[in-house]
Design an enzyme around this catalytic site. Structure first.
Site, PDB file in Angstrom:
ATOM      1  N   ASP A  43       0.838  -1.200   0.000  1.00 54.16           N
ATOM      2  CA  ASP A  43       0.000   0.000   0.000  1.00 54.16           C
ATOM      3  C   ASP A  43       0.873   1.250   0.000  1.00 54.16           C
ATOM      4  O   ASP A  43       1.199   1.801   1.049  1.00 54.16           O
ATOM      5  CB  ASP A  43      -1.013   0.000   1.163  1.00 54.16           C
ATOM      6  CG  ASP A  43      -2.187  -0.941   0.907  1.00 54.16           C
ATOM      7  OD1 ASP A  43      -2.210  -1.585  -0.167  1.00 54.16           O
ATOM      8  OD2 ASP A  43      -3.066  -1.032   1.783  1.00 54.16           O
ATOM      9  N   HIS A  47       1.263  -8.519   2.503  1.00 52.21           N
ATOM     10  CA  HIS A  47       0.446  -7.356   2.861  1.00 52.21           C
ATOM     11  C   HIS A  47      -0.607  -7.685   3.926  1.00 52.21           C
ATOM     12  O   HIS A  47      -0.723  -7.018   4.936  1.00 52.21           O
ATOM     13  CB  HIS A  47      -0.211  -6.751   1.629  1.00 52.21           C
ATOM     14  CG  HIS A  47      -0.921  -5.481   1.940  1.00 52.21           C
ATOM     15  ND1 HIS A  47      -0.266  -4.374   2.448  1.00 52.21           N
ATOM     16  CD2 HIS A  47      -2.236  -5.135   1.873  1.00 52.21           C
ATOM     17  CE1 HIS A  47      -1.138  -3.413   2.670  1.00 52.21           C
ATOM     18  NE2 HIS A  47      -2.346  -3.841   2.335  1.00 52.21           N
ATOM     19  N   HIS A  94     -10.411  -5.924   8.759  1.00 58.42           N
ATOM     20  CA  HIS A  94      -9.652  -6.955   8.031  1.00 58.42           C
ATOM     21  C   HIS A  94      -9.483  -8.242   8.837  1.00 58.42           C
ATOM     22  O   HIS A  94      -8.611  -9.063   8.528  1.00 58.42           O
ATOM     23  CB  HIS A  94      -8.269  -6.448   7.600  1.00 58.42           C
ATOM     24  CG  HIS A  94      -8.315  -5.243   6.717  1.00 58.42           C
ATOM     25  ND1 HIS A  94      -9.147  -5.166   5.634  1.00 58.42           N
ATOM     26  CD2 HIS A  94      -7.625  -4.071   6.750  1.00 58.42           C
ATOM     27  CE1 HIS A  94      -8.956  -3.980   5.038  1.00 58.42           C
ATOM     28  NE2 HIS A  94      -8.058  -3.311   5.700  1.00 58.42           N
TER      29      HIS A  94
HETATM   30 FE   LIG Z   1      -4.165  -2.648   2.542  1.00 56.71          FE
END
Ligand SMILES: [Fe+2]
Ligand SMILES: *[C@@H]1O[C@H](CO)[C@@H](O)[C@H](O)[C@H]1NC(C)=O
Ligand SMILES: *[C@@H]1O[C@H](CO)[C@@H](O)[C@H](O)[C@H]1NC(C)=O
Ligand SMILES: *[C@@H]1O[C@H](CO)[C@@H](O)[C@H](O)[C@H]1NC(C)=O
Ligand SMILES: *[C@@H]1O[C@H](CO)[C@@H](O)[C@H](O)[C@H]1NC(C)=O
Ligand SMILES: *[C@@H]1O[C@H](CO)[C@@H](O)[C@H](O)[C@H]1NC(C)=O
Ligand SMILES: *[C@@H]1O[C@H](CO)[C@@H](O)[C@H](O)[C@H]1NC(C)=O
Length: 468
Positions: free
Chosen positions: A196, A318, A328
């Site tokens: 990111d 990631h 998440h």
């Molecule tokens: Fe991300």
């Protein structure tokens, strides 16, 4: 082993120690509460985005490792007005008379209605280890000079210091994170970036001009020390509605990595050796199931790691496999199911991930006993397992995540929703020191830290002599 420090007065310190003692069995949820105002991207006219002076001046200069051993460097940059030259002029600090040239390549790409500048990538090979080099890009009036230092040769007791940055973006918080990394008295020599980068995709039409501003913002560090790249979800840029159906287009055009040197077939997963570390980069957003290219590559890759040569086995990805924030939560579960048993079998020392915009450190645990019918599906303490660090706290425009899974699961050792960076400081084959530094603190403050004992060398020590 565990140390918790921060901006504490002595009463606070005593209280914190008591907290540590009380929760020895479970983990620590830091009580530090930061100002959680959402940080906006720095405006386009900010100092950090300034275009260097001079006609067609090279901008967005950045370097990464260019081979498998650390004797190569890939230099990348953009010329805005015309192609210019893809040649890099370079010379060793102690030998200014011998200027060498390396020839690079040039590309441009289109994204919806955006057309990139002229993107140059040039790999320099066969450098001397542990040597400072100057390099120059551009032609005519507008050349720009930078420098880097190659790593020491690969070897088991070579001390080396890595910085950890994830989910950086380009806000005022991002700038603070980078500044704190730069001013940390423990000097990072190479950044392990866990994905990111620019967050250009948060803009309408994924405005790729924000890839350019990010390149100019990070140049002040990434032109002088390699950043080892990992792809995150903000690199996918998959928008078929805009006619953009080739995933990772801007990222793979702008950020080259030496994937062929590790016999990978994709820039999204690869490995490098650097000093005493073997670093494996994985892609959370490429196929990783059985029989896929990434699976087959990793299956062959792990047995190749020679821990006598590179004792420290580090994996970057990631999406974290262990994460106890609400945001998440469990996204890394499918990759955990595929690869965790390998990470334990091959005694990976530490796994760094981003994605979750906060910091978390795990215990050494594994969850690999489950076989559908035996019901063994909870993480257990495992001395062959890696420590998992989530460090997606670079400071991008989406802000921090503060909501956590409660109660704190036993696999989570320490968690705090603050922006910051990490340092992984390898001392020798047996010892490395990890520290996490939050942006609100003084540059030298370690908000969380841990001594790591190398998994491979530790397990050898513990074996009875007869079996070595
Ligand atoms: Fe991300
Ligand atoms: C420069 O330094 C390298 C490595 O220390 C050494 O091998 C080389 O001989 C030196 N060259 C000169 C011209 O001093
Ligand atoms: C791209 O398209 C968008 C939406 O129509 C528009 O706002 C923008 O100005 C265009 N950019 C260029 C470089 O044409
Ligand atoms: C090069 O720099 C000189 C002095 O600054 C300037 O007069 C000249 O126009 C420049 N040439 C180009 C091609 O930019
Ligand atoms: C970013 O940080 C640098 C270094 O601390 C500083 O010089 C610069 O003014 C900052 N820029 C912005 C826009 O905050
Ligand atoms: C592992 O590395 C050591 C040190 O470089 C070397 O002596 C040994 O032969 C290597 N082992 C294998 C299996 O390649
Ligand atoms: C490795 O480094 C640790 C930490 O600095 C130190 O305590 C230990 O003695 C070192 N081991 C060797 C063999 O030098």
């Amino acid at each position: 082993m565990r140390k918790v420090t921060g901006r504490l007065n002595s009463a606070g310190l005593v209280r914190m120690l008591l907290v540590v003692l009380e929760v020895c069995e479970g983990g620590i949820t830091s009580s530090y509460v930061r100002n959680d105002d959402l940080s906006l991207d720095m405006p386009l006219d900010s100092d950090v985005f300034q275009v260097p002076p001079g006609y067609n001046a090279p901008q967005q200069v950045h370097i990464t490792q260019g081979d498998h051993e650390g004797r190569g460097v890939i230099v990348s940059w953009v010329t805005p007005e015309e192609p210019g030259s893809s040649t890099v002029l370079y010379w060793a600090e102690n030998n200014t008379n011998l200027k060498n040239q390396a020839q690079g390549t040039l590309l441009t790409y289109h994204y919806f209605n955006y057309t990139s500048g002229y993107i140059h990538h040039c790999t320099i090979h066969n450098l001397e280890f542990d040597t400072k080099y100057y390099y120059e890009v551009g032609i005519g009036n507008t050349t720009r000079q930078f420098w880097f230092t190659t790593p020491p040769g690969v070897g088991p007791d070579v001390a080396y210091t890595f910085g950890l940055i994830g989910d950086l973006g380009q806000t005022h918080d991002s700038n603070r994170t980078l500044t704190h990394y730069e001013l940390n008295p423990t000097k990072g020599q190479t950044v392990l970036f866990v994905g990111d980068l620019s967050y250009a995709d948060d803009y309408p039409f994924h405005d790729n001009n924000r890839w350019d501003t990010w390149g100019r913002f990070t140049e002040r560090n990434a032109a002088y020390q390699p950043w080892i790249w990992t792809a995150g979800n903000h690199e996918i840029d998959f928008v078929p509605e805009l006619g953009e159906s080739k995933p990772f287009k801007p990222y793979t055009n702008r950020y080259f990595v030496p994937y062929e040197a590790s016999h990978s077939t994709s820039p999204l997963w690869y490995s490098i050796k650097r000093a005493s570390a073997y670093i494996i980069v994985l892609s959370s957003y490429s196929a990783y199931g059985k029989y896929t290219p990434q699976y087959k590559w990793l299956e062959k890759e792990l047995p190749k790691v020679n821990r006598t040569e590179t004792p420290w086995l580090i994996v970057l990805m990631h999406s974290p496999l262990y994460n106890s924030y609400a945001h998440h939560y469990m996204e890394g579960e499918s990759m955990r199911v595929m690869y965790e048993q390998w990470f334990v079998k091959y005694k990976v020392d530490i796994i760094f991930a981003g994605h979750v915009h906060a910091y978390e450190r795990s215990e050494r645990i594994s969850n690999i006993a489950y076989n559908i019918v035996n019901g063994l599906c909870s993480p257990v303490s495992d001395q062959s397992a890696p420590v998992y660090i989530t460090i997606g706290d670079g400071g991008n425009l989406e802000g921090l995540v503060t909501e956590m899974t409660e109660p704190q699961p036993s696999y989570s050792a320490f968690r705090e929703a603050s922006f910051g960076h990490g340092i992984f400081d390898i001392k020798n084959r047996s010892h490395a020191f990890f520290s996490w530094h939050r942006n609100q603190d003084g540059y030298a403050v370690e908000a969380d830290s841990l001594w790591l004992k190398n998994r491979y060398w530790k397990s050898l020590e513990e074996q009875p002599l007869a079996t070595i």
